[in-house]
Design a protein around this motif. Structure first.
Motif, PDB file in Angstrom:
ATOM      1  N   ALA A  28     143.778 -41.097  20.118  1.00 13.29           N
ATOM      2  CA  ALA A  28     145.267 -41.071  19.231  1.00 13.29           C
ATOM      3  C   ALA A  28     145.851 -42.169  19.532  1.00 13.29           C
ATOM      4  CB  ALA A  28     146.017 -39.905  20.012  1.00 13.29           C
ATOM      5  N   GLY A  29     145.808 -42.863  20.746  1.00 13.94           N
ATOM      6  CA  GLY A  29     146.522 -44.440  20.774  1.00 13.94           C
ATOM      7  C   GLY A  29     145.839 -45.217  19.777  1.00 13.94           C
ATOM      8  N   VAL A  30     144.437 -45.214  19.846  1.00 12.00           N
ATOM      9  CA  VAL A  30     143.885 -46.273  19.166  1.00 12.00           C
ATOM     10  C   VAL A  30     144.228 -45.951  17.501  1.00 12.00           C
ATOM     11  CG1 VAL A  30     141.780 -47.050  18.286  1.00 12.00           C
ATOM     12  CG2 VAL A  30     142.129 -46.938  20.702  1.00 12.00           C
ATOM     13  N   VAL A  31     144.137 -44.825  17.388  1.00  8.08           N
ATOM     14  CA  VAL A  31     144.065 -44.435  15.805  1.00  8.08           C
ATOM     15  C   VAL A  31     145.610 -44.745  15.219  1.00  8.08           C
ATOM     16  CG1 VAL A  31     144.550 -42.506  14.144  1.00  8.08           C
ATOM     17  CG2 VAL A  31     142.498 -42.659  15.612  1.00  8.08           C
ATOM     18  N   ILE A  32     146.448 -44.412  16.011  1.00  3.90           N
ATOM     19  CA  ILE A  32     148.111 -44.769  15.825  1.00  3.90           C
ATOM     20  C   ILE A  32     148.195 -46.134  15.665  1.00  3.90           C
ATOM     21  CG2 ILE A  32     150.349 -44.490  16.449  1.00  3.90           C
ATOM     22  CD1 ILE A  32     149.582 -41.873  17.656  1.00  3.90           C
TER      23      ILE A  32
ATOM     24  N   ALA B 180     150.752 -46.947  24.094  1.00  2.00           N
ATOM     25  CA  ALA B 180     152.300 -47.122  23.755  1.00  2.00           C
ATOM     26  C   ALA B 180     152.591 -48.594  23.588  1.00  2.00           C
ATOM     27  CB  ALA B 180     153.117 -46.438  25.001  1.00  2.00           C
ATOM     28  N   VAL B 181     152.074 -49.378  24.584  1.00  2.00           N
ATOM     29  CA  VAL B 181     152.094 -50.607  24.267  1.00  2.00           C
ATOM     30  C   VAL B 181     151.626 -51.226  22.802  1.00  2.00           C
ATOM     31  CG1 VAL B 181     151.607 -53.187  25.475  1.00  2.00           C
ATOM     32  CG2 VAL B 181     152.047 -51.194  26.719  1.00  2.00           C
ATOM     33  N   GLY B 182     150.737 -50.833  22.462  1.00  2.00           N
ATOM     34  CA  GLY B 182     149.997 -51.231  21.436  1.00  2.00           C
ATOM     35  C   GLY B 182     150.727 -50.954  20.186  1.00  2.00           C
ATOM     36  N   VAL B 183     151.228 -49.659  20.211  1.00  2.00           N
ATOM     37  CA  VAL B 183     151.989 -49.205  19.060  1.00  2.00           C
ATOM     38  C   VAL B 183     153.407 -50.017  18.820  1.00  2.00           C
ATOM     39  CG1 VAL B 183     153.288 -47.184  18.235  1.00  2.00           C
ATOM     40  CG2 VAL B 183     151.017 -46.784  18.939  1.00  2.00           C
TER      41      VAL B 183
END
Length: 250
Positions: A108-112, A149-152
């Motif tokens: 989910a983090g990657v997709v977001i 969260a950092v990536g987003v």
């Protein structure tokens, strides 16, 4: 210890360390699924944070002058403050369920993050920074994976220059180091029962990855590196979901 799984973890640590140096993230996304498969998700929190802090300490001297200290404090303070609730969350959940949670968070983090990449407008401010730090603190302490969260945040705020890469190093030293120190008092169970040689060997790809990342930082196409990290994260997250689901079904 399953030697094959341990070798896979060593490769993941090498790739994660390279990514951490080159683009400022990738350590948790790549390493957490691999370590969780070897030692379990609860033990992975300790291992990922311990060696992540070591990797960032090795990187820090080379990027010190580019660190954005003000933005670092906005994100790091709530992240450190929320680590105890995160550790308690990890301690209270079922192991197989936690595997599924880690896998879902990875994917989910990657997709977001990829979805936000196409956003034309950027947003930033104290509220977003505190919310990001809060999410990182809970996720990193509970499942060893605050990087989504950092990536987003980096994509939403448009913070993707050299100061981002630099600032992420002291940030993870603070957050990961705090978790390693506090964990024995909050969640003493769950440390991997590894022989001494395994702990020492795991440090080798950490240092090697950072050194390789130093050589590649100004040469490699960062888009390619990021795409590779995303792909490996999705595969690792999928493997965790399947493993956890099988355990819950059994």
């Amino acid at each position: 210890m399953d030697i094959v799984s341990f070798v896979v973890a060593l490769v993941a640590v090498l790739i994660g360390a390279v990514g951490q140096r080159v683009i400022g993230m990738g350590w948790g996304l790549v390493v957490t699924p691999a370590i969780a498969l070897v030692a379990g998700p609860l033990a992975a929190v300790l291992v990922v944070n311990l060696y992540g802090a070591i990797a960032c300490l090795v990187i820090l001297p080379t990027v010190w002058r580019d660190v954005d200290w003000r933005r670092l404090l906005w994100i790091a303070i709530p992240a450190v403050a929320l680590m105890v609730p995160g550790l308690l969350l990890a301690k209270g959940l079922d192991t197989d369920l936690l595997r599924v949670v880690v896998g879902v968070i990875a994917i989910a983090g990657v997709v977001i993050s990829v979805a936000f990449t196409s956003a034309a407008r950027t947003h930033d401010g104290p509220v977003l920074r505190v919310a990001t730090g809060t999410a990182i603190g809970v996720l990193n302490a509970s499942v060893g994976m605050g990087a989504p969260a950092v990536g987003v945040y980096s994509l939403v705020s448009g913070w993707q220059d050299r100061t981002f890469v630099a600032t992420m190093q002291p940030f993870w030293v603070l957050v990961s180091g705090a978790i390693v120190v506090v964990r024995p008092f909050v969640a003493p169970d769950g440390s991997p029962d590894w022989p001494l040689w395994a702990w020492l060997v795991l440090a080798v790809p950490v240092v090697a990855g950072v050194l390789l990342g130093n050589r590649l930082a100004h040469l490699v196409n960062r888009t390619v590196v990021r795409a590779a990290i995303i792909g490996l994260s999705v595969l690792g997250g999928g493997a965790l979901i399947v493993t956890g689901a099988m355990g819950l079904a059994g």
